[in-house]
Design a protein around this motif. Structure first.
Motif, PDB file in Angstrom:
ATOM      1  N   ASP A 191     -79.306  -9.053  94.010  1.00 23.27           N
ATOM      2  CA  ASP A 191     -79.478  -9.604  92.668  1.00 23.27           C
ATOM      3  C   ASP A 191     -80.899  -9.391  92.161  1.00 23.27           C
ATOM      4  OD1 ASP A 191     -76.853 -10.432  92.563  1.00 23.27           O
ATOM      5  OD2 ASP A 191     -77.284 -12.488  93.197  1.00 23.27           O
ATOM      6  N   ALA A 192     -81.878  -9.513  93.049  1.00 20.98           N
ATOM      7  CA  ALA A 192     -83.271  -9.324  92.649  1.00 20.98           C
ATOM      8  C   ALA A 192     -83.531  -7.874  92.249  1.00 20.98           C
ATOM      9  CB  ALA A 192     -84.206  -9.741  93.778  1.00 20.98           C
ATOM     10  N   VAL A 193     -82.939  -6.944  92.966  1.00 22.88           N
ATOM     11  CA  VAL A 193     -83.141  -5.531  92.641  1.00 22.88           C
ATOM     12  C   VAL A 193     -82.472  -5.193  91.310  1.00 22.88           C
ATOM     13  CG1 VAL A 193     -82.684  -3.167  93.385  1.00 22.88           C
ATOM     14  CG2 VAL A 193     -83.410  -4.892  95.053  1.00 22.88           C
ATOM     15  N   ILE A 194     -81.278  -5.724  91.090  1.00 20.71           N
ATOM     16  CA  ILE A 194     -80.606  -5.487  89.808  1.00 20.71           C
ATOM     17  C   ILE A 194     -81.438  -6.060  88.663  1.00 20.71           C
ATOM     18  CG2 ILE A 194     -78.584  -6.115  88.425  1.00 20.71           C
ATOM     19  CD1 ILE A 194     -76.937  -5.913  91.014  1.00 20.71           C
ATOM     20  N   ALA A 195     -81.989  -7.248  88.856  1.00 21.44           N
ATOM     21  CA  ALA A 195     -82.851  -7.849  87.831  1.00 21.44           C
ATOM     22  C   ALA A 195     -84.090  -6.996  87.584  1.00 21.44           C
ATOM     23  CB  ALA A 195     -83.250  -9.258  88.257  1.00 21.44           C
ATOM     24  N   HIS A 196     -84.619  -6.403  88.633  1.00 30.28           N
ATOM     25  CA  HIS A 196     -85.782  -5.508  88.529  1.00 30.28           C
ATOM     26  C   HIS A 196     -85.456  -4.309  87.633  1.00 30.28           C
ATOM     27  CE1 HIS A 196     -89.104  -2.918  89.895  1.00 30.28           C
ATOM     28  NE2 HIS A 196     -88.204  -2.014  90.239  1.00 30.28           N
ATOM     29  N   PHE A 197     -84.312  -3.681  87.870  1.00 31.18           N
ATOM     30  CA  PHE A 197     -83.925  -2.535  87.050  1.00 31.18           C
ATOM     31  C   PHE A 197     -83.643  -2.960  85.612  1.00 31.18           C
ATOM     32  CE2 PHE A 197     -82.861  -0.386  91.140  1.00 31.18           C
ATOM     33  CZ  PHE A 197     -83.609   0.756  90.934  1.00 31.18           C
ATOM     34  N   LEU A 198     -83.063  -4.124  85.438  1.00 32.17           N
ATOM     35  CA  LEU A 198     -82.738  -4.594  84.099  1.00 32.17           C
ATOM     36  C   LEU A 198     -84.010  -4.863  83.298  1.00 32.17           C
ATOM     37  CD1 LEU A 198     -80.230  -5.190  82.415  1.00 32.17           C
ATOM     38  CD2 LEU A 198     -80.392  -7.575  83.143  1.00 32.17           C
ATOM     39  N   ALA A 199     -85.022  -5.446  83.951  1.00 29.17           N
ATOM     40  CA  ALA A 199     -86.296  -5.695  83.269  1.00 29.17           C
ATOM     41  C   ALA A 199     -86.926  -4.382  82.823  1.00 29.17           C
ATOM     42  CB  ALA A 199     -87.237  -6.454  84.200  1.00 29.17           C
ATOM     43  N   ALA A 200     -86.856  -3.365  83.680  1.00 30.63           N
ATOM     44  CA  ALA A 200     -87.411  -2.067  83.307  1.00 30.63           C
ATOM     45  C   ALA A 200     -86.647  -1.461  82.138  1.00 30.63           C
ATOM     46  CB  ALA A 200     -87.373  -1.128  84.509  1.00 30.63           C
ATOM     47  N   GLU A 201     -85.328  -1.622  82.139  1.00 27.45           N
ATOM     48  CA  GLU A 201     -84.530  -1.091  81.038  1.00 27.45           C
ATOM     49  C   GLU A 201     -84.928  -1.726  79.710  1.00 27.45           C
ATOM     50  OE1 GLU A 201     -81.569   1.563  79.584  1.00 27.45           O
ATOM     51  OE2 GLU A 201     -82.487   1.380  81.573  1.00 27.45           O
ATOM     52  N   HIS A 202     -85.176  -3.017  79.723  1.00 29.39           N
ATOM     53  CA  HIS A 202     -85.636  -3.686  78.497  1.00 29.39           C
ATOM     54  C   HIS A 202     -86.989  -3.130  78.059  1.00 29.39           C
ATOM     55  CE1 HIS A 202     -82.706  -6.812  77.486  1.00 29.39           C
ATOM     56  NE2 HIS A 202     -82.510  -6.992  78.785  1.00 29.39           N
ATOM     57  N   ALA A 203     -87.874  -2.878  79.021  1.00 27.61           N
ATOM     58  CA  ALA A 203     -89.209  -2.386  78.676  1.00 27.61           C
ATOM     59  C   ALA A 203     -89.155  -0.982  78.076  1.00 27.61           C
ATOM     60  CB  ALA A 203     -90.099  -2.392  79.918  1.00 27.61           C
ATOM     61  N   PHE A 204     -88.226  -0.170  78.544  1.00 20.46           N
ATOM     62  CA  PHE A 204     -88.158   1.221  78.100  1.00 20.46           C
ATOM     63  C   PHE A 204     -87.183   1.436  76.942  1.00 20.46           C
ATOM     64  CE2 PHE A 204     -90.085   1.723  82.237  1.00 20.46           C
ATOM     65  CZ  PHE A 204     -90.919   2.821  82.092  1.00 20.46           C
TER      66      PHE A 204
END
Length: 288
Positions: A166-179
């Motif tokens: 779950d933490a890794v998925i949240a990590h990728f999701l945060a990056a997607e929002h940033a980009f």
């Protein structure tokens, strides 16, 4: 779409690959961006290409997914190896020359393929990427990273616990929002994609090695040598490589066609732009 993965041994590593569609149709090789497993090429997107009569090949680059991984922080390879990996995937699938589509880092690799191995390309498509290498006299400086993204990069941010799905998925999701650009992020779709990528990756943290790889001799000064018909697809609101990067590619590659993707950021093609992207790709990869 269900198709088995094929592990191929090339250039001293094992790469996980998948091929979709009829192998007698024109071959399309998809080259992913940094840290991205092949899962990020959406299967519905691929289904549209195969329905149009394309044989689509995707693969996990080394240090991602089910391909060979190396100790974190110590990648014993260069960008030239990544280049040879792409050629090895074509060889393993019996493809002499392909329509090569590269996104972000994969776009830089695709440019190098077009310059250094032109005989292996039928056409070239560059998505969400930038001219490979620094500018030189006679070429204007490229627009800088968007200020908001630059600030995001500057903020201290611990990496996720890579053992925590779950933490890794949240990590990728945060990056997607940033980009992302102006198109809203589809969190449900992205969580599913990131989850698939995580589940297929025995060592997901190894993908960070891509940021430590030497890219090889820049080829920007040689973009004028590219003979493959070239299509440039680029989000109008890409915060990492603002639209001027795409305009530079279109100027410097002879005869290149530039297609803006309204509102998209630095991303894989999102569903909101597929009605633009897929017809453009089908036209571009049609038999000549």
């Amino acid at each position: 779409m269900t198709t088995p993965e094929k592990a191929v041994r090339v250039n001293g590593v094992t790469l996980a690959t998948q091929a979709f569609g009829d192998s007698t149709d024109p071959a399309v090789l998809l080259v992913s961006g940094a840290e991205a497993t092949m899962d990020w090429w959406d299967e519905e997107f691929l289904a549209r290409l195969t329905a149009a009569g394309r044989h689509v090949i995707r693969y996990d680059t080394r240090d991602t997914g089910r391909s060979t991984v190396f100790p974190i922080g110590e990648p014993p390879y260069t960008g030239d190896d990544l280049l040879l990996d792409a050629l090895g995937v074509l060889d393993a699938h019996g493809v002499a020359a392909a329509h090569v589509i590269g996104v972000s880092m994969g776009g830089a690799l695709a440019q190098r393929l077009a310059v250094l191995h032109p005989e292996r390309l039928v056409t070239l498509t560059l998505m969400s990427t930038s001219p490979d290498g620094p500018g030189d006299p006679g070429r204007p400086d490229l627009p800088p990273v968007d200020e908001a993204l630059a600030q995001w990069f500057a903020e201290p941010r611990p990496g996720p616990d890579w053992a925590d799905r779950d933490a890794v998925i949240a990590h990728f999701l945060a990056a997607e929002h940033a980009f992302a650009g102006r198109i809203p992020v589809d969190e449900e779709r992205l969580r599913a994609t990131a989850g698939r990528a995580y589940d297929r990756s025995p060592a997901p943290a190894a993908a960070s090695n891509h940021w430590r790889v030497e890219g090889g001799e820049p080829v920007r000064a040689r973009l004028g040598e590219i003979t493959a018909p070239t299509l440039v697809l680029h989000g109008t609101h890409d915060p990492l490589f603002p639209y001027g990067h795409a305009e530079a590619l279109a100027r410097e590659i002879p005869g290149a066609t530039l297609v803006p993707l309204a509102g998209m950021g630095h991303q894989m093609p999102v569903p909101e732009v597929w009605d633009t992207v897929v017809p453009a790709l089908v036209r571009h990869t049609a038999p000549r």
